[in-house]
Structures are given as structure tokens and as C-alpha cells.
Design an enzyme around this catalytic site. Sequence first.
Site, short mmCIF file in Angstrom:
data_model
loop_
_atom_site.label_atom_id
_atom_site.label_comp_id
_atom_site.label_asym_id
_atom_site.label_seq_id
_atom_site.Cartn_x
_atom_site.Cartn_y
_atom_site.Cartn_z
N GLU A 42 0.84 -1.19 0.00
CA GLU A 42 0.00 0.00 0.00
C GLU A 42 0.89 1.25 0.00
O GLU A 42 0.61 2.23 -0.69
CB GLU A 42 -0.92 -0.02 1.23
CG GLU A 42 -1.83 1.17 1.40
CD GLU A 42 -2.81 1.36 0.23
OE1 GLU A 42 -2.95 0.42 -0.59
OE2 GLU A 42 -3.40 2.45 0.12
N TYR A 43 1.95 1.20 0.79
CA TYR A 43 2.91 2.32 0.79
C TYR A 43 3.44 2.54 -0.62
O TYR A 43 3.48 3.67 -1.13
CB TYR A 43 4.06 2.02 1.76
CG TYR A 43 5.04 3.17 1.88
CD1 TYR A 43 4.85 4.18 2.82
CD2 TYR A 43 6.14 3.25 1.04
CE1 TYR A 43 5.72 5.24 2.92
CE2 TYR A 43 7.03 4.32 1.13
CZ TYR A 43 6.81 5.31 2.08
OH TYR A 43 7.67 6.36 2.16
N LYS A 128 26.44 4.99 22.77
CA LYS A 128 27.41 5.64 21.89
C LYS A 128 27.44 4.86 20.59
O LYS A 128 28.04 3.79 20.49
CB LYS A 128 28.79 5.68 22.54
CG LYS A 128 29.77 6.50 21.70
CD LYS A 128 31.07 6.77 22.44
CE LYS A 128 31.93 7.77 21.71
NZ LYS A 128 32.34 7.31 20.39
N LYS A 336 33.58 3.62 27.40
CA LYS A 336 33.74 2.61 26.34
C LYS A 336 33.42 1.19 26.79
O LYS A 336 33.41 0.88 27.99
CB LYS A 336 35.21 2.63 25.89
CG LYS A 336 35.60 3.89 25.19
CD LYS A 336 35.21 3.83 23.75
CE LYS A 336 36.30 4.42 22.89
NZ LYS A 336 36.04 4.27 21.49
S1 IVH Z 1 27.44 13.80 22.14
C1 IVH Z 1 28.86 17.44 23.21
N1 IVH Z 1 26.17 11.50 22.15
O1 IVH Z 1 30.84 10.05 19.45
C2 IVH Z 1 29.19 16.12 22.81
N2 IVH Z 1 28.07 11.73 20.74
O2 IVH Z 1 33.12 12.70 19.92
C3 IVH Z 1 28.85 15.86 21.39
N3 IVH Z 1 28.54 9.71 19.40
O3 IVH Z 1 31.73 11.29 16.70
C4 IVH Z 1 28.67 14.44 21.10
N4 IVH Z 1 26.85 8.51 20.16
O4 IVH Z 1 29.18 11.27 16.70
C5 IVH Z 1 27.20 12.19 21.64
N5 IVH Z 1 24.91 9.55 22.24
C6 IVH Z 1 25.94 10.25 21.74
C7 IVH Z 1 26.82 9.71 20.78
C8 IVH Z 1 27.88 10.47 20.30
C9 IVH Z 1 27.89 8.54 19.33
C10 IVH Z 1 29.74 10.04 18.61
C11 IVH Z 1 29.73 11.38 17.98
C12 IVH Z 1 31.17 11.76 17.88
C13 IVH Z 1 31.77 10.99 19.00
C14 IVH Z 1 32.05 11.92 20.14
#
Ligand code: IVH
Length: 712
Positions: A42-43, A128, A336
Site C-alpha cells: 500500500e505504501y 554511543k 567505552k
Molecule cells: S554527544 C557534546 N552523544 O561520538 C558532545 N556523541 O566525539 C557531542 N557519538 O563522533 C557528542 N553517540 O558522533 C554524543 N549519544 C551520543 C553519541 C555520540 C555517538 C559520537 C559522535 C562523535 C563521538 C564523540
Amino acid sequence: MTPDLFAAGPGPAERAAELRAQLHHHAHRYYTLDEPEIPDAEYDRLFQELQAIEAAHPELLTSDSPTQRVGGRVLDELVAVRHRLPMLSINTETDTEPSGARNFDTRVRRALGLTEVDPPVEYVAELKFDGLAMSLRYEDGLLVLAATRGDGEVGEDVTNNVRTIRNIPLRLPADAPPVLEVRGEVYMRRADFEALNDKQRAKIAAGAKGEKTFVNPRNAAAGAVRQHDSSIAAQRPLSFFAYGLGEITPPEQGGPAFETHYDMLMQLKASGFPVAEQTALCTGADALVAFHQRIGGSRDQLPYDIDGVVYKVNALALQRRLGFVTREPRWAVAHKYPAQEQLTTVLAIDVQVGRTGKLTPVAKLAPVFVGGVTVTNATLHNEDEARRKDVRVGDTVIVRRAGDVIPEVVSVVLPSVRAEPVEALSSDHPELVEGQAQPERGPVFTLPRQCPVCGSDAVREEGEVDYRCSGGLFCGAQRKQALLHFAQRRAVEIEGLGDKLVEQLVDSGLIKTLPDLYKLGFTTLAGLERMAEKSAKNIVDALEKSKRTTLPRFLFGLGIRHVGEATAKELARHFGQLDRIMDASVEALSEVNDVGPVVAQSIRTFFDQPHNREVVEQLRACGVTWEEGEPAERAPQPLAGKTFVLTGTFPTLKREDAKAMLEAAGAKVAGSVSKKTDYVVAGTEAGSKLDKAIELGVTVLDEAGMLALLPT
Ligand code: IVH
């Protein structure tokens, strides 16, 4: 009055707007919420309707139209764009232990001047994501720019490619602020990554030039985002998660006022941005530790890669008080997990034989801690893959273990190239410039052409990537599988010989090949652990009973690749005697109904293995018998070349039986009616197939009419 005024429904402009709104809504349900309301078909129908309107009225095309997600723009180069607000990086806590979270809380509390008596700080804990950072700029609710992080100050304009990402809204709800920059991560789901690599492998196998497989989801995502041709980007399935803001219209100018990071995320979610459901409010260090542990425990089950979690102070007022050190906010930290990729050395390349005889090259590695476990083996999948990656003993390699997938060797890291061009010599000795001074490497890998377990021939069928051992009855690796296959009800049927007992018999060394089964006595069986006398007696009886079998059952029980029950029956009928089958040439085998060249070759290869023949002889010597007959005349094939379609319920015959009878008479039985169909056999409750037959003028028969066509 013109007839137009009587026309029902909206004009093309209204209809296009309506379709866009509907498609936006359904794309959000599907890609962001994972809760579709309408079927895919449908989409697609709505989508095609919109495409058709836009094609007929190009002036109605808008940049936020869902049809623009398919890409198409080709750029010479990506254009640099300066971020209005820099894209920050984040301080990383490399300590993967819980103390990582406590250290962060301690730093935050100290910086805020809090003491033990003050209440705990509230944080938002996020995943992350292991992708690449992206800034999405919306002006008056429309996506106008998507930019990579670059060096944090200047990134690249990748708008055309990012438009193809299905879970990024192209238009925001009407209450969106005039300017809104959403920041987050573009990533590729693991399943999408595997599917993409499968596709790439197929292209390479088909001889496509310039194609390659991708090392991991992050690299695949980064490559797709930076594509110059957005129609290629559109074929690389990317996804997005929002985790922060860039520039936004301030409250004084009508922008929204948030007090906390969490409220901001929830507002983004409400506006249609994907926010990870794991995102949680955590009060105090203990809650952060618990979050780190909980997510770490379920990391493998996530559909995408993460390399850690991120903690952020929730109150924006506190964030402002904490400020930054260089480019990193003091209010956030990345905590990490053990890396999912590591370097190690290849000690050897072994070949494993699976339960079904498949040969898999496996790299034996110097032990390395990756993705949370110590890895000493990594699969190289198959010979082609091992050669393409050119993995050799002694090489340094990247091993990846992500999710539940078995660890694999991603690529070889060649020692850095030592090539110092010597100007004066280079014209006379170009090899000194181009030649990469490489240390001796081991030999190129090839799979053995004999099974490393039993020595039978390893064969690769046309169109397949795997080599398989052809010693199914004799091969130690395939023992359990072979026994279970032989003992099943549809083969010789040995009641009571199931998984557990086979395991026990093989692991204890009592059974090496099939004939050993018939040497098992009551005393041996009764002596097995957890085996009652009564059960032992039953098995002895079952073994005895199984000795009187039929040729088709015995043949099927041998587990010859591609020989199922039906083929076994045809073979038995055609040849009458086992010895004739064992000695038949590929050509003679190909005469049998339903036996093509691949199946014929597989039977031939099987009986070419001396070990397999020996096993058959021993089984006969143990008293396994069946009635043999004379080779059958080839059944008359009066319906050769005719195509039938069966539909509805027949008065006496089951559908499968009718099909088998027709096929035995040489007919082909197809699933759908077309111009090529010769007869449709219709029972009661025949539906659309019957309508189609009538429409196309195909002859329709009932069961009796069909039976009349068959030889008696
Ligand atoms: S916050 C103010 N939140 O990790 C801080 N970054 O240097 C700005 N990343 O390449 C980043 N998940 O793309 C933030 N939940 C998350 C994240 C995240 C992945 C990545 C971001 C950057 C690196 C941080």
C-alpha cells in the site's frame, strides 16, 4: 458549467500534498517507530501515485517529497560548510570498568562544588553509536542542510545523500522553530551491513569491476554518506539517531525553552526524530554503573554496533556552569566497551568440516580480547573470500567480533611500505620507487581438494561457493548427521535413535560409521549412562526391525546430497537394483525423472568414494536387506511438454497426489496461470486462478477430466 466542477476528489496539487503527508506519516511509523499501519504494498502504491503526479506536473515537486529520497544527484566534489556552532567532541573514559562512570561523577561533583551531603546529580545515559556524526539543519521546518562533522568547525555538505535516509524527517511538524539544527549519528544496522556485503560479494563473483566489500558498518556508512552520486547512497541502507542540538532559534525569538537534555530529546522524538529507546535518566553514579552493565550485557543483541555509552548532565543550567575544556564539554563523557575490532597474528589456517560436510577455512589466531571475549579462531568463510582478502599465515589481521556473529578476519594489515624514491635512480630503476619492500609472506591459501577429516574428495558444485566433503557416510565430521539421517522415520527408521543417543554413541567412540550401529548389542547399550534395560531392549528390536527396508528408503537414508525421498523413489523405480545405481554413469543417471546434471554428478561422486561403497557393503553384510526388482520401463509420458495449474479442492485426490501423477506422466505443474498454461484443473472453491483461466481461454478440467488424460 464545466464537467470539471463535478469531478470528484482533489486536483493534482492537493492530491500531491495529501500523498506527501500520508507518506511522511507512514515512513515515520515504519522507519522510526517500527510500527507500520499499512502493508508495504500500500505504501508503494501511494508512493507510485505521487511519483506519477510529480512526473506529470514537475512544478509540484518539492524538496521534502518522499520521492526525493531515492537520490540521483551527482557531484564533482563535496562542498565545505562552516558549522554555525562547532561540533564538539567528547571526552572518552577508556577505563571499561564501572570505575569509569564513578570517575566522571566525581569530576562533575567536584567541578560543581558539591560535597557528600549534596544530593546526587541527574544524568542522561545514552548509547554511543558507532557511526558518523551528522548535523541536520532545518529552516522553517524543511531540511536544508546535512553536514558531516569534519574538523568540528568545517564539515562537508552531504544533504543529497542524507535525504535518502528513511528515518530522517524531511519536514517537521508545523510548530517547529524557524531554525533547528539536530545532531546525531548516521549508522548502518548490522543486518543491513551483512546484506550489503552479500550483495557486494555477489557482484564481485559476477565479475563486476571496482566493487568491494566493506570492512564494518561504520566504514560502509561513512562511504555512503560521502558518495558523490546520491543514487548510490540510496542503495546503502543507512539509519539515524538524534542525540543533541546545534543552532536553534532562541526562546526570545519564539524558539522552544528546554530545561533539561532529556526534555529536549523527548521533544525531538515527538517531532519525528529517532531517539534510541535505551536512553535513560540516571540519578547518581550507581545508576550510571548499572546502565553501563545492563547495556554491556545486551550489546550483542542490539541490531547495530555501539562502542560504549555516553553520560550527560541532564540540567542545561548545570551544563552551562560546567562549560568546556578545549573542545570537550565537562558535562559529558563517553564510557567505552571493549573494542569489537583488534589486531592479531594468524598462526595457521585450518580447515573445518561441518556436520553437513561443508569445508570452512578458519584462521587460528594469537589470542586476542575482542568484543568482550578472547578470540582464537576466526572464520574466513570460504576459499574465494580467503583469497580475496589474501590472508596468509604470519599476517597481521584485523579481527572483528560484533553481535552474535562468529568472529571474522576483516582484512590484512600489510607492514607499512618502505619506498623512498631516490630521484637519481628512479628513472633507471623504477622498481625502487614502486616496489613495496615487503617481508616474505606465507603462501597464498588454497582449500585442500580432499576432506581433512576423512580424505574423501572435496567438491564444489557449479554456482556454489563452498566445497563439501563427499564422504558423507564415512566422514567423522558428518557422523552424527549421517546417523540421524539414516535412522529417521522416512529412511530406514530406527525408533528411539534420536539426538541424545547419537551424541552419546559417537562421543563415546562406540560408533564410527553406520554399520557399527548394527554391531551394538544389548549389553553395550544397557551399559550406557541413563539407559534403562527396557530402552536398550527396545533399541535392539528397532535395529533388528530396521534391517528389513526398501530400496528407496535405504537410498534416501544414505544422505547423498540432492537425493531426497522423491528422487530416491525415482532412482529405485528406474534402476530396480542398488548395484546398477552405484555403477551408473552420469548420463545414465540423468535419464531418471527429475534428475538433472547436478544431482546425477552428486550421486556419481558419492559412489566414487571407496569409503562410501565400503559402508554400503558392510550394511548389507550386517543384514540390511530390501527387495530388488527389474529396471522399470520408462513410464509413458503422454503429457510431456504440457503445463498444468491446480486450484481448489478435488473430490478424491489430494493436491500433492494429483501433482505427482501429472508429473509422472511428464507434465509440468505450475503455480500460476498464464498464456503458457495448457490446462487448469479446478476443484471446489477455485478462486482467482479459475477466473484467470477463463479470461485467457485456457482449458479447464475437473478431477475426472484430468484422470482421463493420464495413462492407465
Ligand atoms: S554527544 C557534546 N552523544 O561520538 C558532545 N556523541 O566525539 C557531542 N557519538 O563522533 C557528542 N553517540 O558522533 C554524543 N549519544 C551520543 C553519541 C555520540 C555517538 C559520537 C559522535 C562523535 C563521538 C564523540
